[in-house]
Design a protein around this motif. Structure first.
Motif, PDB file in Angstrom:
ATOM      1  N   HIS A  56      31.419  30.934 -49.452  1.00 21.97           N
ATOM      2  CA  HIS A  56      31.281  30.155 -48.219  1.00 21.97           C
ATOM      3  C   HIS A  56      30.622  28.818 -48.551  1.00 21.97           C
ATOM      4  O   HIS A  56      29.843  28.728 -49.499  1.00 21.97           O
ATOM      5  N   LYS A  57      30.923  27.813 -47.743  1.00 24.60           N
ATOM      6  CA  LYS A  57      30.282  26.515 -47.994  1.00 24.60           C
ATOM      7  C   LYS A  57      28.873  26.455 -47.410  1.00 24.60           C
ATOM      8  O   LYS A  57      28.086  25.591 -47.775  1.00 24.60           O
ATOM      9  N   ASP A  58      28.573  27.390 -46.482  1.00 22.56           N
ATOM     10  CA  ASP A  58      27.266  27.374 -45.826  1.00 22.56           C
ATOM     11  C   ASP A  58      26.407  28.531 -46.353  1.00 22.56           C
ATOM     12  O   ASP A  58      26.808  29.701 -46.257  1.00 22.56           O
ATOM     13  N   TYR A  59      25.240  28.215 -46.847  1.00 27.10           N
ATOM     14  CA  TYR A  59      24.367  29.228 -47.445  1.00 27.10           C
ATOM     15  C   TYR A  59      23.985  30.317 -46.443  1.00 27.10           C
ATOM     16  O   TYR A  59      24.133  31.509 -46.732  1.00 27.10           O
ATOM     17  N   PHE A  60      23.512  29.909 -45.253  1.00 25.30           N
ATOM     18  CA  PHE A  60      23.031  30.910 -44.297  1.00 25.30           C
ATOM     19  C   PHE A  60      24.173  31.787 -43.767  1.00 25.30           C
ATOM     20  O   PHE A  60      23.983  32.972 -43.503  1.00 25.30           O
ATOM     21  N   LYS A  61      25.357  31.193 -43.621  1.00 30.13           N
ATOM     22  CA  LYS A  61      26.494  31.998 -43.157  1.00 30.13           C
ATOM     23  C   LYS A  61      26.868  33.036 -44.213  1.00 30.13           C
ATOM     24  O   LYS A  61      27.255  34.156 -43.874  1.00 30.13           O
ATOM     25  N   LEU A  62      26.744  32.649 -45.456  1.00 29.72           N
ATOM     26  CA  LEU A  62      27.049  33.608 -46.525  1.00 29.72           C
ATOM     27  C   LEU A  62      25.991  34.714 -46.574  1.00 29.72           C
ATOM     28  O   LEU A  62      26.322  35.894 -46.777  1.00 29.72           O
ATOM     29  N   VAL A  63      24.741  34.346 -46.355  1.00 30.65           N
ATOM     30  CA  VAL A  63      23.677  35.363 -46.301  1.00 30.65           C
ATOM     31  C   VAL A  63      24.001  36.387 -45.217  1.00 30.65           C
ATOM     32  O   VAL A  63      23.910  37.600 -45.437  1.00 30.65           O
ATOM     33  N   GLN A  64      24.418  35.904 -44.037  1.00 33.12           N
ATOM     34  CA  GLN A  64      24.736  36.818 -42.937  1.00 33.12           C
ATOM     35  C   GLN A  64      25.949  37.690 -43.251  1.00 33.12           C
ATOM     36  O   GLN A  64      25.991  38.866 -42.900  1.00 33.12           O
ATOM     37  N   LYS A  65      26.924  37.079 -43.925  1.00 36.35           N
ATOM     38  CA  LYS A  65      28.124  37.824 -44.308  1.00 36.35           C
ATOM     39  C   LYS A  65      27.750  38.979 -45.239  1.00 36.35           C
ATOM     40  O   LYS A  65      28.207  40.110 -45.073  1.00 36.35           O
ATOM     41  N   VAL A  66      26.904  38.683 -46.201  1.00 37.82           N
ATOM     42  CA  VAL A  66      26.463  39.700 -47.156  1.00 37.82           C
ATOM     43  C   VAL A  66      25.654  40.777 -46.428  1.00 37.82           C
ATOM     44  O   VAL A  66      25.841  41.974 -46.645  1.00 37.82           O
ATOM     45  N   HIS A  67      24.783  40.329 -45.543  1.00 33.91           N
ATOM     46  CA  HIS A  67      23.927  41.260 -44.791  1.00 33.91           C
ATOM     47  C   HIS A  67      24.782  42.161 -43.890  1.00 33.91           C
ATOM     48  O   HIS A  67      24.535  43.372 -43.795  1.00 33.91           O
ATOM     49  N   SER A  68      25.796  41.570 -43.245  1.00 30.31           N
ATOM     50  CA  SER A  68      26.630  42.349 -42.322  1.00 30.31           C
ATOM     51  C   SER A  68      27.456  43.416 -43.051  1.00 30.31           C
ATOM     52  O   SER A  68      27.891  44.392 -42.455  1.00 30.31           O
ATOM     53  N   ARG A  69      27.668  43.211 -44.332  1.00 30.93           N
ATOM     54  CA  ARG A  69      28.395  44.224 -45.118  1.00 30.93           C
ATOM     55  C   ARG A  69      27.442  45.271 -45.707  1.00 30.93           C
ATOM     56  O   ARG A  69      27.845  46.066 -46.565  1.00 30.93           O
ATOM     57  N   ASN A  70      26.189  45.202 -45.300  1.00 27.05           N
ATOM     58  CA  ASN A  70      25.167  46.155 -45.788  1.00 27.05           C
ATOM     59  C   ASN A  70      25.001  46.112 -47.305  1.00 27.05           C
ATOM     60  O   ASN A  70      24.719  47.143 -47.929  1.00 27.05           O
ATOM     61  N   ILE A  71      25.199  44.947 -47.866  1.00 26.10           N
ATOM     62  CA  ILE A  71      24.957  44.807 -49.306  1.00 26.10           C
ATOM     63  C   ILE A  71      23.455  44.560 -49.479  1.00 26.10           C
ATOM     64  O   ILE A  71      22.915  43.616 -48.902  1.00 26.10           O
ATOM     65  N   PRO A  72      22.776  45.403 -50.220  1.00 28.69           N
ATOM     66  CA  PRO A  72      21.316  45.245 -50.330  1.00 28.69           C
ATOM     67  C   PRO A  72      20.913  43.965 -51.067  1.00 28.69           C
ATOM     68  O   PRO A  72      21.603  43.538 -51.997  1.00 28.69           O
ATOM     69  N   GLU A  73      19.796  43.390 -50.623  1.00 33.17           N
ATOM     70  CA  GLU A  73      19.328  42.138 -51.239  1.00 33.17           C
ATOM     71  C   GLU A  73      18.985  42.330 -52.712  1.00 33.17           C
ATOM     72  O   GLU A  73      19.119  41.406 -53.513  1.00 33.17           O
ATOM     73  N   HIS A  74      18.512  43.532 -53.061  1.00 33.39           N
ATOM     74  CA  HIS A  74      18.111  43.738 -54.454  1.00 33.39           C
ATOM     75  C   HIS A  74      19.304  44.002 -55.379  1.00 33.39           C
ATOM     76  O   HIS A  74      19.128  44.250 -56.566  1.00 33.39           O
ATOM     77  N   ALA A  75      20.514  43.944 -54.814  1.00 31.85           N
ATOM     78  CA  ALA A  75      21.696  44.120 -55.668  1.00 31.85           C
ATOM     79  C   ALA A  75      22.687  42.981 -55.474  1.00 31.85           C
ATOM     80  O   ALA A  75      23.837  43.075 -55.867  1.00 31.85           O
ATOM     81  N   SER A  76      22.227  41.909 -54.818  1.00 27.96           N
ATOM     82  CA  SER A  76      23.142  40.785 -54.575  1.00 27.96           C
ATOM     83  C   SER A  76      22.487  39.470 -54.949  1.00 27.96           C
ATOM     84  O   SER A  76      21.270  39.324 -54.894  1.00 27.96           O
ATOM     85  N   LEU A  77      23.334  38.547 -55.311  1.00 27.86           N
ATOM     86  CA  LEU A  77      22.855  37.228 -55.718  1.00 27.86           C
ATOM     87  C   LEU A  77      23.753  36.176 -55.085  1.00 27.86           C
ATOM     88  O   LEU A  77      24.972  36.284 -55.165  1.00 27.86           O
ATOM     89  N   ILE A  78      23.134  35.204 -54.441  1.00 26.78           N
ATOM     90  CA  ILE A  78      23.901  34.101 -53.861  1.00 26.78           C
ATOM     91  C   ILE A  78      23.557  32.843 -54.657  1.00 26.78           C
ATOM     92  O   ILE A  78      22.378  32.498 -54.812  1.00 26.78           O
ATOM     93  N   VAL A  79      24.581  32.189 -55.154  1.00 25.19           N
ATOM     94  CA  VAL A  79      24.377  31.033 -56.025  1.00 25.19           C
ATOM     95  C   VAL A  79      25.354  29.930 -55.638  1.00 25.19           C
ATOM     96  O   VAL A  79      26.501  30.206 -55.275  1.00 25.19           O
ATOM     97  N   GLU A  80      24.903  28.707 -55.730  1.00 28.87           N
ATOM     98  CA  GLU A  80      25.779  27.553 -55.495  1.00 28.87           C
ATOM     99  C   GLU A  80      26.516  27.257 -56.804  1.00 28.87           C
ATOM    100  O   GLU A  80      25.904  27.310 -57.887  1.00 28.87           O
ATOM    101  N   VAL A  81      27.778  26.951 -56.684  1.00 29.94           N
ATOM    102  CA  VAL A  81      28.562  26.681 -57.896  1.00 29.94           C
ATOM    103  C   VAL A  81      28.407  25.204 -58.264  1.00 29.94           C
ATOM    104  O   VAL A  81      29.209  24.346 -57.886  1.00 29.94           O
ATOM    105  N   THR A  82      27.327  24.928 -58.966  1.00 34.43           N
ATOM    106  CA  THR A  82      27.044  23.580 -59.464  1.00 34.43           C
ATOM    107  C   THR A  82      26.490  23.709 -60.876  1.00 34.43           C
ATOM    108  O   THR A  82      25.984  24.772 -61.258  1.00 34.43           O
TER     109      THR A  82
END
Lengths: 99, 183
Positions: A56-82
């Motif tokens: 996703h281009k928006d960080y917070f929207k991606l956080v919500q997407k991950v959260h809504s799929r019940n993916i635990p924070e301690h097993a997920s990583l969100i990174v900007e592709v730069t």
């Protein structure tokens, strides 16, 4: 010094969850392809363990997407592709110096 | 255009503020930002948690730094509530990077310890917040330059007035421009 470094290495698996370690390794593995692809370059990517699960281009929207799929924070990583993100994740992978 | 710091004063004199019943020295020439923290997945700040002061430090190259004690006592968070994103080394210590959102609570214009009615503004900390073990650093939590850059904020420091303003960038709306021009 060797003793200190050895002690830190031994502590690493206990303090950084395995899912995050796997996710970071997968991001670093995939980074050249992510940068080469216009659909992911400059966007945020989410990894669950070693799998790319969302973009996703928006960080917070991606956080919500991950959260809504019940993916635990301690097993997920969100990174900007730069390049800067890749540089930082390389540092985190070896627990390097902050500065 | 949300204003996060509204003419926040940074006086020449040392000051003192009370945080959770604890008297805290604020040194001269320090810009205070009132903040709170939450888990990364939360979309609202915890209304039960009072904001606490952080120093706005453009010389600090991470988003946010805090000691474990301040995380527990001021932010009202157990470190284990925030997932560990990684770790780095700084000043000979191992520092944990924990996943969290930073909430900036805007001050009343020109006032250091009074809050505006507008709600807190959420900042992303893409690489997590740095949680230091007990020690001398940081004496107060730090909001670093990375947080300003990553969130596209605009910082203005007026040395003559000893005021700092932090805001989101101005957005141009062609539609409203055309209305005012032709309407």
């Amino acid at each position: 010094m060797e003793v200190v470094e050895k002690a830190m290495t031994e502590l690493t698996p206990q303090l950084v969850p395995e899912g995050i370690v796997k996710a970071r390794a997968a991001f670093l593995r995939d980074f050249p392809a992510l940068m080469a692809d216009r659909k992911t370059r400059g966007k945020y990517v989410a990894y669950h363990n070693d799998k790319l699960v969302a973009v996703h281009k928006d960080y917070f929207k991606l956080v919500q997407k991950v959260h809504s799929r019940n993916i635990p924070e301690h097993a997920s990583l969100i990174v900007e592709v730069t390049n800067e993100s890749e540089r930082m994740e390389q540092i985190f992978a070896v627990e390097g110096e902050l500065n | 255009m949300p204003i996060l710091l509204n003419r926040m004063l940074f006086p020449e004199q040392q000051g003192e503020i009370v945080v959770h019943g604890e008297r805290v020295r604020v040194l001269p020439d320090q810009i205070i930002v009132w903040v709170s923290l939450s888990r990364r997945s939360l979309t609202e700040a915890n209304p039960a948690t009072d904001p606490f002061p952080a120093i706005l430090d453009t010389g600090h190259n991470h988003s946010f730094a805090i000691t474990t004690r301040h995380l527990i006592e001021w932010a009202d968070l157990n470190p284990d509530e925030l997932a560990t994103r990684g770790a780095v080394r700084d000043r000979g210590q191992r520092i944990e990077l924990r996943q969290a959102n930073i909430w900036v609570h805007p001050n009343e214009s020109g006032k250091r310890e009074e809050f505006a009615l507008s709600g807190p503004f959420r900042l992303k900390a893409k690489q997590g917040i740095a949680v230091y073990p007990e020690g001398d650093f940081p004496r107060l939590p730090i909001l670093g330059l990375r947080a300003i850059a990553e969130n596209g904020l605009v910082l203005k420091v007026d040395g003559a007035r000893r005021e700092a303003t932090l805001r989101t960038p101005t957005r141009w709306w062609p539609f409203s421009l055309s209305r005012s021009t032709f309407g």
